[in-house]
Design a protein around this motif. Structure first.
Motif, PDB file in Angstrom:
ATOM      1  N   LYS A  44       0.833  -1.192   0.000  1.00  0.00           N
ATOM      2  CA  LYS A  44       0.000   0.000   0.000  1.00  0.00           C
ATOM      3  C   LYS A  44       0.879   1.257   0.000  1.00  0.00           C
ATOM      4  O   LYS A  44       2.013   1.226   0.464  1.00  0.00           O
ATOM      5  N   PRO A  45       0.344   2.376  -0.495  1.00  0.00           N
ATOM      6  CA  PRO A  45       1.106   3.631  -0.402  1.00  0.00           C
ATOM      7  C   PRO A  45       1.470   3.925   1.042  1.00  0.00           C
ATOM      8  O   PRO A  45       0.715   3.633   1.972  1.00  0.00           O
ATOM      9  N   LEU A  46       2.636   4.505   1.228  1.00  0.00           N
ATOM     10  CA  LEU A  46       3.170   4.776   2.558  1.00  0.00           C
ATOM     11  C   LEU A  46       2.862   6.209   2.961  1.00  0.00           C
ATOM     12  O   LEU A  46       3.275   7.160   2.293  1.00  0.00           O
ATOM     13  N   GLU A  47       2.144   6.368   4.063  1.00  0.00           N
ATOM     14  CA  GLU A  47       1.856   7.709   4.572  1.00  0.00           C
ATOM     15  C   GLU A  47       3.140   8.317   5.120  1.00  0.00           C
ATOM     16  O   GLU A  47       3.888   7.667   5.853  1.00  0.00           O
ATOM     17  N   ILE A  48       3.407   9.564   4.766  1.00  0.00           N
ATOM     18  CA  ILE A  48       4.615  10.238   5.253  1.00  0.00           C
ATOM     19  C   ILE A  48       4.280  11.649   5.718  1.00  0.00           C
ATOM     20  O   ILE A  48       3.349  12.289   5.227  1.00  0.00           O
ATOM     21  N   GLY A  49       5.054  12.107   6.683  1.00  0.00           N
ATOM     22  CA  GLY A  49       5.048  13.507   7.088  1.00  0.00           C
ATOM     23  C   GLY A  49       6.394  14.097   6.696  1.00  0.00           C
ATOM     24  O   GLY A  49       7.431  13.450   6.869  1.00  0.00           O
ATOM     25  N   PRO A  82      20.402  18.506   3.137  1.00  0.00           N
ATOM     26  CA  PRO A  82      20.468  17.080   3.492  1.00  0.00           C
ATOM     27  C   PRO A  82      19.088  16.560   3.870  1.00  0.00           C
ATOM     28  O   PRO A  82      18.223  17.303   4.332  1.00  0.00           O
ATOM     29  N   LEU A  83      18.895  15.280   3.671  1.00  0.00           N
ATOM     30  CA  LEU A  83      17.625  14.603   3.953  1.00  0.00           C
ATOM     31  C   LEU A  83      17.819  13.598   5.075  1.00  0.00           C
ATOM     32  O   LEU A  83      18.795  12.842   5.075  1.00  0.00           O
ATOM     33  N   VAL A  84      16.881  13.571   6.028  1.00  0.00           N
ATOM     34  CA  VAL A  84      16.853  12.545   7.065  1.00  0.00           C
ATOM     35  C   VAL A  84      15.505  11.845   6.995  1.00  0.00           C
ATOM     36  O   VAL A  84      14.453  12.496   7.005  1.00  0.00           O
ATOM     37  N   VAL A  85      15.519  10.507   6.892  1.00  0.00           N
ATOM     38  CA  VAL A  85      14.282   9.737   6.919  1.00  0.00           C
ATOM     39  C   VAL A  85      14.137   9.099   8.291  1.00  0.00           C
ATOM     40  O   VAL A  85      15.126   8.763   8.949  1.00  0.00           O
ATOM     41  N   MET A  86      12.880   8.936   8.737  1.00  0.00           N
ATOM     42  CA  MET A  86      12.608   8.462  10.098  1.00  0.00           C
ATOM     43  C   MET A  86      11.725   7.227  10.094  1.00  0.00           C
ATOM     44  O   MET A  86      10.730   7.160   9.360  1.00  0.00           O
ATOM     45  N   SER A  87      12.084   6.271  10.968  1.00  0.00           N
ATOM     46  CA  SER A  87      11.315   5.039  11.127  1.00  0.00           C
ATOM     47  C   SER A  87      10.875   4.902  12.582  1.00  0.00           C
ATOM     48  O   SER A  87      11.702   4.876  13.494  1.00  0.00           O
ATOM     49  N   HIS A  88       9.570   4.797  12.801  1.00  0.00           N
ATOM     50  CA  HIS A  88       9.018   4.735  14.156  1.00  0.00           C
ATOM     51  C   HIS A  88       9.066   3.319  14.722  1.00  0.00           C
ATOM     52  O   HIS A  88       9.387   2.344  14.028  1.00  0.00           O
ATOM     53  N   GLY A  89       8.703   3.199  15.994  1.00  0.00           N
ATOM     54  CA  GLY A  89       8.660   1.901  16.657  1.00  0.00           C
ATOM     55  C   GLY A  89       7.365   1.162  16.385  1.00  0.00           C
ATOM     56  O   GLY A  89       6.459   1.654  15.712  1.00  0.00           O
ATOM     57  N   ASN A  90       7.263  -0.031  16.938  1.00  0.00           N
ATOM     58  CA  ASN A  90       6.074  -0.861  16.772  1.00  0.00           C
ATOM     59  C   ASN A  90       4.820  -0.107  17.172  1.00  0.00           C
ATOM     60  O   ASN A  90       4.751   0.493  18.240  1.00  0.00           O
ATOM     61  N   GLY A  91       3.813  -0.121  16.303  1.00  0.00           N
ATOM     62  CA  GLY A  91       2.537   0.491  16.621  1.00  0.00           C
ATOM     63  C   GLY A  91       2.521   1.999  16.609  1.00  0.00           C
ATOM     64  O   GLY A  91       1.584   2.609  17.124  1.00  0.00           O
ATOM     65  N   GLY A  92       3.519   2.643  16.009  1.00  0.00           N
ATOM     66  CA  GLY A  92       3.592   4.100  16.023  1.00  0.00           C
ATOM     67  C   GLY A  92       3.045   4.738  14.761  1.00  0.00           C
ATOM     68  O   GLY A  92       2.191   4.191  14.061  1.00  0.00           O
ATOM     69  N   SER A  93       3.567   5.920  14.449  1.00  0.00           N
ATOM     70  CA  SER A  93       3.150   6.650  13.252  1.00  0.00           C
ATOM     71  C   SER A  93       4.232   7.655  12.899  1.00  0.00           C
ATOM     72  O   SER A  93       5.216   7.814  13.634  1.00  0.00           O
ATOM     73  N   PHE A  94       4.034   8.373  11.810  1.00  0.00           N
ATOM     74  CA  PHE A  94       5.034   9.362  11.408  1.00  0.00           C
ATOM     75  C   PHE A  94       5.149  10.512  12.399  1.00  0.00           C
ATOM     76  O   PHE A  94       6.091  11.299  12.341  1.00  0.00           O
ATOM     77  N   LEU A  95       4.213  10.612  13.336  1.00  0.00           N
ATOM     78  CA  LEU A  95       4.225  11.697  14.315  1.00  0.00           C
ATOM     79  C   LEU A  95       5.017  11.364  15.588  1.00  0.00           C
ATOM     80  O   LEU A  95       5.178  12.218  16.450  1.00  0.00           O
ATOM     81  N   VAL A 114       7.897   8.137   8.062  1.00  0.00           N
ATOM     82  CA  VAL A 114       6.907   7.236   7.479  1.00  0.00           C
ATOM     83  C   VAL A 114       5.987   6.677   8.552  1.00  0.00           C
ATOM     84  O   VAL A 114       6.364   6.584   9.731  1.00  0.00           O
ATOM     85  N   THR A 115       4.783   6.298   8.164  1.00  0.00           N
ATOM     86  CA  THR A 115       3.937   5.409   8.960  1.00  0.00           C
ATOM     87  C   THR A 115       4.008   4.055   8.281  1.00  0.00           C
ATOM     88  O   THR A 115       3.546   3.895   7.151  1.00  0.00           O
ATOM     89  N   HIS A 116       4.635   3.090   8.943  1.00  0.00           N
ATOM     90  CA  HIS A 116       4.851   1.784   8.321  1.00  0.00           C
ATOM     91  C   HIS A 116       3.531   1.045   8.123  1.00  0.00           C
ATOM     92  O   HIS A 116       2.779   0.829   9.081  1.00  0.00           O
ATOM     93  N   THR A 117       3.239   0.653   6.900  1.00  0.00           N
ATOM     94  CA  THR A 117       2.036  -0.122   6.638  1.00  0.00           C
ATOM     95  C   THR A 117       2.155  -1.484   7.312  1.00  0.00           C
ATOM     96  O   THR A 117       3.203  -2.128   7.283  1.00  0.00           O
ATOM     97  N   GLY A 118       1.075  -1.895   7.972  1.00  0.00           N
ATOM     98  CA  GLY A 118       1.061  -3.181   8.669  1.00  0.00           C
ATOM     99  C   GLY A 118       1.679  -3.171  10.046  1.00  0.00           C
ATOM    100  O   GLY A 118       1.607  -4.174  10.761  1.00  0.00           O
ATOM    101  N   ASP A 119       2.283  -2.057  10.430  1.00  0.00           N
ATOM    102  CA  ASP A 119       2.849  -1.935  11.779  1.00  0.00           C
ATOM    103  C   ASP A 119       2.719  -0.489  12.228  1.00  0.00           C
ATOM    104  O   ASP A 119       3.683   0.261  12.252  1.00  0.00           O
TER     105      ASP A 119
END
Length: 342
Positions: A44-49, A82-95, A114-119
């Motif tokens: 699925k498309p990945l929601e991002i902030g 410069p660009l920094v990408v962020m990955s949240h923990g289990n059950g989180g979101s881009f916020l 990102v808000t990881h799809t499926g997690d």
């Protein structure tokens, strides 16, 4: 579902749905903000902030129960950023780390979380398919460099990554780490109370484990520096598994992490990383718990999700985040540099 797991799920839902903004310090540049989606051909498309430096006027903006002082769709200020990408923990979101994202944007970075799809807070149907996550991050980078309206302001040679908990695992894989999933069974038999082991048990006792060659291919060579906070499955990384990490790493551990307890997670990663002291900035936060790496909680969030908002007596999460964000900004400024704002 046991009470502990139920509380953690409620907490994960709350972090994605009820976050109030706390900002510390004076911003030199306003943080522009956009919300969008990155294409993922395999899902699925990945929601991002997206946060970025802007000279537009910042105003309080509400997304559901979340309020941030940002310049929505303000023009990007600067070039070769410069660009920094962020990955949240289990059950989180881009916020989940928006205060850190804003601090980076204030300092001249573009940030895509990102808000990881499926997690995520609304859907944990694939929460143990941890090797989905590095692919997500590569698709976010693809989007930022080829599809985002402000792509012309990004320096593609200067990309960093930030990850917390499961996002810390994601970051390690994205910079070349190859986990040994065969270690999970014995570790969880010995420490069944660890959150990771409870999550795995709840899913039926399995973690999706691709072949080593496929795991190695999950690395994204575009990432040149990484901040890893309280990495999940840290014990799965041996020195051989991290031998191909060739970028600077800032590694954080909460002294009193009861979710990913010492020494099986962050410390295991520290010991396994290549012995190049100039490449590792290791920091232990006294008296901190696992969730203290998340944004400081509003009173509304604290009333709904005390499990992720309660800190040890005497620990000031807001004060910690002022220093934490400054350290993260300083690390990426040193390793990636900051683009021009002219």
């Amino acid at each position: 579902m046991n009470t502990f797991t139920s509380k953690l799920r409620s907490a994960a839902t709350a972090i994605g749905t009820t976050i109030a903004l706390t900002l510390a310090g004076t911003c030199v540049h306003a943080a522009g903000f956009q919300r969008g989606f990155a294409a993922d051909p395999d899902g699925k498309p990945l929601e991002i902030g997206i946060w970025y430096p802007s000279e537009a006027t910042a105003r309080p903006v509400t997304m559901g129960p979340t309020t941030m002082s940002v310049a929505v769709d303000g023009p990007v200020q600067g070039k070769a950023l410069p660009l920094v990408v962020m990955s949240h923990g289990n059950g989180g979101s881009f916020l989940g780390h928006y205060d850190t994202a804003i601090a980076l944007a204030d300092a001249g970075f573009v940030v895509a979380a990102v808000t990881h799809t499926g997690d995520n807070y609304a859907d944990q149907s694939r929460s143990t398919d941890v090797m989905d996550r590095p692919r997500h991050m590569s698709r976010v980078i693809d989007h930022m460099l080829s599809a985002w309206d402000g792509r012309g302001t990004i320096d593609a040679a200067r990309i960093g990554m930030f990850g917390f908990s499961s996002g810390g695992f994601t970051t390690l894989v994205s910079i070349g780490g190859v986990p040994d999933f065969s270690t999970i069974g014995s570790m969880c038999r010995q420490y069944p109370g660890d959150f990771a082991c409870q999550l795995i048990a709840k899913s039926g006792g399995n973690v999706t484990a691709p072949h080593t060659s496929a795991t190695a291919r999950a690395a994204d060579p575009r990432i040149k520096a990484a901040v890893v906070a309280a990495p999940a499955l840290g014990f799965a990384f041996s020195p051989d598994g991290l031998a191909n990490v060739r970028v600077p790493v800032q590694l954080w551990r909460a002294e009193n992490d009861l979710i990913l307890p010492h020494p099986r997670y962050a410390e295991a990663v520290r010991l396994a990383l290549p012995d190049a002291r100039q490449m590792l900035d290791y920091r232990v936060v006294p008296n901190a718990g696992h969730y203290d790496f998340l944004v400081p909680c509003s009173s509304a969030l604290a009333s709904i999700a005390p499990a992720i908002c309660s800190s040890a007596p005497g620990f000031d999460r807001t004060a910690f985040h002022a220093s934490f964000n400054a350290a993260v900004v300083g690390f990426f400024s040193k390793t990636l540099g900051v683009g021009s704002h002219t």
